[in-house]
Motif scaffolding. Structure first.
Motif, PDB file in Angstrom:
ATOM      1  N   ARG A   4       0.909  -1.072  -0.021  1.00  0.00           N
ATOM      2  CA  ARG A   4      -0.017   0.049   0.052  1.00  0.00           C
ATOM      3  C   ARG A   4       0.792   1.067   0.057  1.00  0.00           C
ATOM      4  N   THR A   5       2.098   1.189   0.361  1.00  0.00           N
ATOM      5  CA  THR A   5       3.015   2.380   0.311  1.00  0.00           C
ATOM      6  C   THR A   5       3.091   2.895  -1.489  1.00  0.00           C
ATOM      7  N   TRP A   6       2.605   2.011  -2.265  1.00  0.00           N
ATOM      8  CA  TRP A   6       2.855   2.526  -3.492  1.00  0.00           C
ATOM      9  C   TRP A   6       1.283   2.521  -4.193  1.00  0.00           C
ATOM     10  N   THR A   7       0.291   2.923  -3.395  1.00  0.00           N
ATOM     11  CA  THR A   7      -0.846   3.358  -3.791  1.00  0.00           C
ATOM     12  C   THR A   7      -0.943   4.920  -3.639  1.00  0.00           C
ATOM     13  N   SER A   8      -2.139   5.419  -4.239  1.00  0.00           N
ATOM     14  CA  SER A   8      -2.097   6.920  -4.301  1.00  0.00           C
ATOM     15  C   SER A   8      -3.541   7.349  -3.880  1.00  0.00           C
TER      16      SER A   8
ATOM     17  N   ARG B  23      -6.215   3.915  -0.272  1.00  0.00           N
ATOM     18  CA  ARG B  23      -5.030   2.944  -0.653  1.00  0.00           C
ATOM     19  C   ARG B  23      -5.436   1.501  -1.246  1.00  0.00           C
ATOM     20  N   THR B  24      -6.152   1.569  -2.317  1.00  0.00           N
ATOM     21  CA  THR B  24      -6.745   0.447  -3.170  1.00  0.00           C
ATOM     22  C   THR B  24      -5.629  -0.366  -3.733  1.00  0.00           C
TER      23      THR B  24
ATOM     24  N   PRO C  17      -2.268  -3.711 -11.059  1.00  0.00           N
ATOM     25  CA  PRO C  17      -0.857  -3.651 -11.394  1.00  0.00           C
ATOM     26  C   PRO C  17      -0.325  -2.413 -11.183  1.00  0.00           C
ATOM     27  N   GLU C  18      -0.758  -1.410 -11.080  1.00  0.00           N
ATOM     28  CA  GLU C  18      -0.011  -0.041 -10.839  1.00  0.00           C
ATOM     29  C   GLU C  18       0.830  -0.410  -9.457  1.00  0.00           C
ATOM     30  N   PRO C  19       0.163  -0.608  -8.172  1.00  0.00           N
ATOM     31  CA  PRO C  19       1.031  -0.426  -7.115  1.00  0.00           C
ATOM     32  C   PRO C  19       2.133  -1.407  -7.237  1.00  0.00           C
ATOM     33  N   TRP C  20       1.673  -2.759  -7.853  1.00  0.00           N
ATOM     34  CA  TRP C  20       2.783  -3.617  -8.070  1.00  0.00           C
ATOM     35  C   TRP C  20       3.901  -3.261  -8.928  1.00  0.00           C
TER      36      TRP C  20
ATOM     37  N   LEU D 174       8.049  -3.072  -7.377  1.00  0.00           N
ATOM     38  CA  LEU D 174       8.877  -3.796  -8.072  1.00  0.00           C
ATOM     39  C   LEU D 174       9.846  -2.925  -8.805  1.00  0.00           C
ATOM     40  N   ASP D 175       9.568  -1.943  -9.152  1.00  0.00           N
ATOM     41  CA  ASP D 175      10.587  -0.832  -9.688  1.00  0.00           C
ATOM     42  C   ASP D 175      11.378  -0.418  -8.529  1.00  0.00           C
TER      43      ASP D 175
END
Ligand code: JDH
Length: 237
Positions: A38-42, A46-47, A63-66, A70-71
């Motif tokens: 969820r750190t990478w949700t916007s 925090r979906t 896919p977006e948060p993943w 991974l980046d």
């Protein structure tokens, strides 16, 4: 070895602070980092999931948060536990233990959007693995199991290196039964041979026990066992 684990339940990995894995982290053998997807949700909620294209039950991980997660952790070998993965074996544990950087993607719901795996595979090795033919809620438990299987193979983690050389799944047979003191317990005795001091007979007894256990419990392993090994065992013992 560096390990990055990405999950929506990072607290699942508290057990990896304990025992020999915790010690391997403390001594620097293992550099383990757990990340909350969820750190990478916007969005404010925090979906991390959405409904599946094509219909069907449950939800799919977006896919977006993943992709961003991974980046952020960089390239290595990506391990994705999955009900449709290749069965994970001791040979796989040895292969992973030889690598420098493992990344674990813990899916939930009905799984992770396939494009995440495809995108990662364009820049690093990806292994979809399954623990066995039963259904879990997600990948976290599988990662804990894989982390135990891999970490114990790392140099310096197991005190007694012999433990690795005599392992059944490495040697192709199930181990013989083990006993310790007292010699008699609830009127059950330790097999006399184990107290004889005759190491040749003890080795033969253990081999015979391994063969009978493997034949009765794991005929699949027996079928794969090289017959010439059986002859060698007889001559050695
Ligand atoms: C209608 N049907 C359509 C097919 N689905 C299949 C399905 C899809 C996801 C999940 C839950 N899940 C999510 C991520 C994830 C990772 C690993 C595992 C896992 N299970 N068993 C192992 N040995 C595992 C490992 N390693 C399970 C996971 C369960 C079952 C069921 C409903």
């Amino acid at each position: 070895m560096r390990v990055d684990i990405i999950s929506i339940f990072p607290d699942y990995f508290a057990p990896l602070e304990l025992s020999l894995i915790g010690k391997a982290r403390g001594t620097g053998i293992l550099d383990l980092n757990v990340h909350d997807l969820r750190t990478w949700t916007s969005d404010v909620h925090r979906t991390v999931d959405d409904t599946p294209y094509g219909g069907g039950p449950g939800m799919v991980m977006r896919p977006e948060p993943w992709g961003q997660a991974l980046d952020a952790v960089g390239d290595g070998t990506l391990i994705v536990p999955s009900p449709v993965g290749k069965p994970f074996t001791q040979a796989d544990a040895y292969a992973l233990a030889a690598l420098d950087h493992l990344i674990f993607a813990c899916g939930r719901y009905e799984g992770i959007d396939q494009r995440v795996i495809d995108d990662a595979a364009s820049r690093m090795p990806v292994r979809e693995v399954s623990l066995g033919d039963y259904v879990l809620f997600g990948g976290e438990v599988a990662v804990i199991v894989i982390m135990e299987a891999v970490t114990r193979l790392l140099p310096g983690v197991l005190g007694n290196a012999d433990s690795l050389t005599e392992e059944s799944h490495a040697a192709g047979l199930l181990e013989a039964p083990v006993y310790t003191k007292p010699a008699s317990w609830r009127s059950r005795e330790v097999p006399d041979i184990l107290r004889s001091g005759d190491h040749g007979k003890i080795a033969r007894w253990r081999r015979d026990q391994s063969l009978s256990r493997t034949a009765s419990r794991r005929p699949d392993m027996m079928a794969a066992y090289p017959l010439d090994q059986l002859d060698k065992a007889d001559k050695k013992a």
